[in-house]
Design a protein around this motif. Structure first.
Motif, mmCIF file in Angstrom:
data_model
loop_
_atom_site.group_PDB
_atom_site.id
_atom_site.type_symbol
_atom_site.label_atom_id
_atom_site.label_comp_id
_atom_site.label_asym_id
_atom_site.label_seq_id
_atom_site.Cartn_x
_atom_site.Cartn_y
_atom_site.Cartn_z
ATOM 1 N N TYR A 1 0.842 -1.202 0.000
ATOM 2 C CA TYR A 1 0.000 0.000 0.000
ATOM 3 C C TYR A 1 0.875 1.249 0.000
ATOM 4 C CZ TYR A 1 -3.768 -3.243 1.127
ATOM 5 O OH TYR A 1 -4.674 -4.279 1.093
ATOM 6 N N PRO A 2 1.495 1.561 -1.135
ATOM 7 C CA PRO A 2 2.436 2.681 -1.193
ATOM 8 C C PRO A 2 1.792 4.061 -1.048
ATOM 9 C CG PRO A 2 2.077 1.761 -3.378
ATOM 10 C CD PRO A 2 1.415 0.827 -2.417
ATOM 11 N N LYS A 3 0.467 4.143 -1.178
ATOM 12 C CA LYS A 3 -0.196 5.446 -1.023
ATOM 13 C C LYS A 3 -0.327 5.867 0.438
ATOM 14 C CE LYS A 3 -4.007 4.681 -3.409
ATOM 15 N NZ LYS A 3 -5.286 4.975 -4.114
ATOM 16 N N PHE A 4 -0.114 4.925 1.362
ATOM 17 C CA PHE A 4 -0.202 5.224 2.788
ATOM 18 C C PHE A 4 1.197 5.137 3.405
ATOM 19 C CE2 PHE A 4 -4.043 2.165 2.319
ATOM 20 C CZ PHE A 4 -4.715 3.066 1.509
ATOM 21 N N THR A 5 1.374 5.781 4.549
ATOM 22 C CA THR A 5 2.579 5.569 5.355
ATOM 23 C C THR A 5 2.175 4.728 6.550
ATOM 24 O OG1 THR A 5 3.705 7.579 4.644
ATOM 25 C CG2 THR A 5 4.342 6.664 6.771
ATOM 26 N N ILE A 6 2.814 3.568 6.669
ATOM 27 C CA ILE A 6 2.446 2.572 7.677
ATOM 28 C C ILE A 6 3.683 2.224 8.493
ATOM 29 C CG2 ILE A 6 1.503 0.255 8.041
ATOM 30 C CD1 ILE A 6 0.294 0.576 5.124
ATOM 31 N N ALA A 7 3.587 2.331 9.797
ATOM 32 C CA ALA A 7 4.740 2.025 10.646
ATOM 33 C C ALA A 7 4.280 1.345 11.922
ATOM 34 C CB ALA A 7 5.510 3.298 10.978
ATOM 35 N N SER A 8 5.193 0.607 12.549
ATOM 36 C CA SER A 8 4.934 0.002 13.855
ATOM 37 C C SER A 8 5.784 0.712 14.897
ATOM 38 C CB SER A 8 5.249 -1.497 13.836
ATOM 39 O OG SER A 8 6.621 -1.728 13.556
ATOM 40 N N ILE A 9 5.323 0.652 16.137
ATOM 41 C CA ILE A 9 6.021 1.374 17.204
ATOM 42 C C ILE A 9 6.127 0.548 18.475
ATOM 43 C CG2 ILE A 9 5.272 3.646 16.396
ATOM 44 C CD1 ILE A 9 3.304 3.533 18.929
ATOM 45 N N ASN A 10 7.106 0.899 19.279
ATOM 46 C CA ASN A 10 7.152 0.526 20.683
ATOM 47 C C ASN A 10 6.814 1.799 21.459
ATOM 48 O OD1 ASN A 10 7.790 -0.253 23.320
ATOM 49 N ND2 ASN A 10 9.979 0.113 23.022
ATOM 50 N N PRO A 11 5.705 1.813 22.209
ATOM 51 C CA PRO A 11 5.372 3.029 22.963
ATOM 52 C C PRO A 11 6.255 3.241 24.180
ATOM 53 C CG PRO A 11 3.803 1.306 23.445
ATOM 54 C CD PRO A 11 4.697 0.764 22.355
ATOM 55 N N GLY A 12 6.976 2.187 24.591
ATOM 56 C CA GLY A 12 7.751 2.235 25.817
ATOM 57 C C GLY A 12 7.041 1.462 26.917
ATOM 58 N N ASP A 13 7.657 1.366 28.072
ATOM 59 C CA ASP A 13 7.031 0.707 29.224
ATOM 60 C C ASP A 13 6.123 1.735 29.902
ATOM 61 O OD1 ASP A 13 8.389 -1.692 28.790
ATOM 62 O OD2 ASP A 13 10.125 -0.997 29.923
ATOM 63 N N VAL A 14 4.832 1.547 29.711
ATOM 64 C CA VAL A 14 3.859 2.548 30.129
ATOM 65 C C VAL A 14 3.007 2.015 31.278
ATOM 66 C CG1 VAL A 14 1.974 4.045 29.348
ATOM 67 C CG2 VAL A 14 3.784 3.388 27.753
ATOM 68 N N LYS A 15 2.719 2.862 32.223
ATOM 69 C CA LYS A 15 1.865 2.477 33.350
ATOM 70 C C LYS A 15 0.407 2.494 32.919
ATOM 71 C CE LYS A 15 3.984 5.651 35.875
ATOM 72 N NZ LYS A 15 4.407 6.512 36.997
ATOM 73 N N THR A 16 -0.040 1.376 32.333
ATOM 74 C CA THR A 16 -1.427 1.260 31.878
ATOM 75 C C THR A 16 -2.028 -0.017 32.422
ATOM 76 O OG1 THR A 16 -1.016 -0.036 29.873
ATOM 77 C CG2 THR A 16 -0.728 2.350 29.702
ATOM 78 N N SER A 17 -3.321 -0.211 32.171
ATOM 79 C CA SER A 17 -4.001 -1.412 32.651
ATOM 80 C C SER A 17 -3.500 -2.667 31.966
ATOM 81 C CB SER A 17 -5.515 -1.277 32.447
ATOM 82 O OG SER A 17 -5.825 -1.148 31.071
ATOM 83 N N LEU A 18 -2.832 -2.528 30.819
ATOM 84 C CA LEU A 18 -2.257 -3.709 30.169
ATOM 85 C C LEU A 18 -1.275 -4.387 31.110
ATOM 86 C CD1 LEU A 18 -2.193 -5.232 27.399
ATOM 87 C CD2 LEU A 18 -0.113 -3.945 26.917
ATOM 88 N N PHE A 19 -0.494 -3.573 31.830
ATOM 89 C CA PHE A 19 0.457 -4.130 32.788
ATOM 90 C C PHE A 19 -0.188 -4.403 34.140
ATOM 91 C CE2 PHE A 19 3.907 -2.243 30.093
ATOM 92 C CZ PHE A 19 4.567 -3.433 29.856
ATOM 93 N N SER A 20 -1.089 -3.549 34.573
ATOM 94 C CA SER A 20 -1.620 -3.692 35.924
ATOM 95 C C SER A 20 -2.626 -4.830 36.057
ATOM 96 C CB SER A 20 -2.283 -2.374 36.374
ATOM 97 O OG SER A 20 -3.361 -2.034 35.533
ATOM 98 N N THR A 21 -3.317 -5.192 34.975
ATOM 99 C CA THR A 21 -4.318 -6.255 35.050
ATOM 100 C C THR A 21 -4.033 -7.406 34.108
ATOM 101 O OG1 THR A 21 -5.748 -5.256 33.359
ATOM 102 C CG2 THR A 21 -6.094 -4.562 35.633
ATOM 103 N N GLY A 22 -2.941 -7.331 33.339
ATOM 104 C CA GLY A 22 -2.713 -8.324 32.303
ATOM 105 C C GLY A 22 -1.743 -9.419 32.634
ATOM 106 N N SER A 23 -1.399 -9.603 33.911
ATOM 107 C CA SER A 23 -0.345 -10.562 34.230
ATOM 108 C C SER A 23 -0.847 -11.974 34.512
ATOM 109 C CB SER A 23 0.467 -10.059 35.430
ATOM 110 O OG SER A 23 -0.353 -9.935 36.568
#
Length: 308
Positions: A207-229
């Motif tokens: 899809y060359p008409k779009f710019t598509i990238a992946s990211i690491n947001p960093g270690d963030v204090k969110t519910s993904l860490f607080s409730t996902g273990s």
């Protein structure tokens, strides 16, 4: 090291643009939506499964930016039927899509599969987003044909976990349509994050008409860490319960890398970025051309016949 990025001053006007953020009800997704709202998009949508937290997020964002045109799109990324219903609703309400943030995700929990029989992390974190993107391409095409400022942007939230604790070969394709109880919860999560990085590369090629990238947001204090273990190793549980609250950044800090991908001119399509806007940190496996193609072919087969 790139120059500091300040979303308040460095994101250009979003007037006329349509923005969609999955997982925009909590954590870094909500923080991204809050920042997008300040730059006056034509429409801002937060897509999530939980109605209550989404309504709270919308209320919070409206309190900060009273004139924002913000809407809730209910979607369960672990269900093809839910995704198709959501896209049908969204497509009937907008004429274009300029910024797509594929951010929602899950980590942990007991071994399980989606309704389509795919390991749950892989289904929610990769396959569901892949179907969502596929069904939204016509709206991204419309924005690309009539751009307002920059070309359409697609940002996939991956993780530095794409480098670690992986099963042999990175993704265990031969058992992915199972609970994968024989591998750890961390490995199930990390292989889904590797898929995020690989898939961004596959999409950028096609899809060359779009710019598509992946990211690491960093270690963030969110519910993904607080409730996902739950279901993860004790070592990882200690990290999520003790280390992340101490060393982790705020959701606002974690949102910056995705906001940069959504708005900076120098973003390279297909690249993986560490915070903020730093390239060249992806694993060798995530740059394996054969693995990129293998994931693409597997995903296309799973999505075959899915349309609205």
């Amino acid at each position: 090291m790139r120059a500091a990025f300040n979303p308040s001053t460095d994101i250009p006007s979003l007037v006329g643009k349509v923005v969609l953020v999955t997982g925009g009800n909590i954590g870094i997704g909500k923080a991204m939506a809050m920042e997008f709202a300040k730059h006056k998009p034509f429409q801002l949508w937060i897509a999530a499964r939980n109605t209550e937290t989404s309504n709270t997020a919308i209320s919070d964002i409206k309190s900060a930016v009273p004139d924002v045109n913000i809407k809730f799109l209910q979607v369960d990324l672990g269900s093809f039927d839910s995704i198709k219903k959501a896209v049908k609703t969204f497509s009937s309400s907008v004429s274009r899509l300029d910024i797509l943030i594929l951010n929602a995700g899950m980590m942990g929990g007991l071994p399980s599969t989606s309704g389509e029989g795919v390991e749950k992390h892989f289904s929610v974190n990769h396959l569901g987003h892949a179907l969502l993107f596929k069904l939204l391409v016509p709206l991204l095409d419309k924005a690309a044909d009539n751009p307002i400022g920059l070309e359409p942007r697609v940002c996939i939230t991956a993780s530095r976990g794409h480098k670690y604790s992986l099963p042999p070969g990175g993704i265990e394709f031969n058992t992915i349509k199972s609970k994968q109880e024989h591998i750890s919860g961390v490995s199930r999560y990390c292989q889904s994050k590797l898929a995020n990085v690989l898939y961004a590369r596959a999409l950028a090629k096609r899809y060359p008409k779009f710019t598509i990238a992946s990211i690491n947001p960093g270690d963030v204090k969110t519910s993904l860490f607080s409730t996902g273990s739950e279901g993860l190793s004790w070592v990882f549980r200690i990290f999520t319960m003790i280390a992340v609250p101490i060393i982790g950044m705020t959701p606002e800090g974690g949102a910056k890398n995705g906001l940069w991908v959504a708005s900076a001119k120098e973003v390279e399509s297909g690249e993986y970025y560490e915070p903020v806007g730093i390239s060249g940190k992806a694993s060798a496996l995530s740059q394996d051309v054969e693995l990129v193609e293998k994931l693409w072919q597997w995903t296309e087969k799973e999505l075959e016949g899915q349309h609205i």
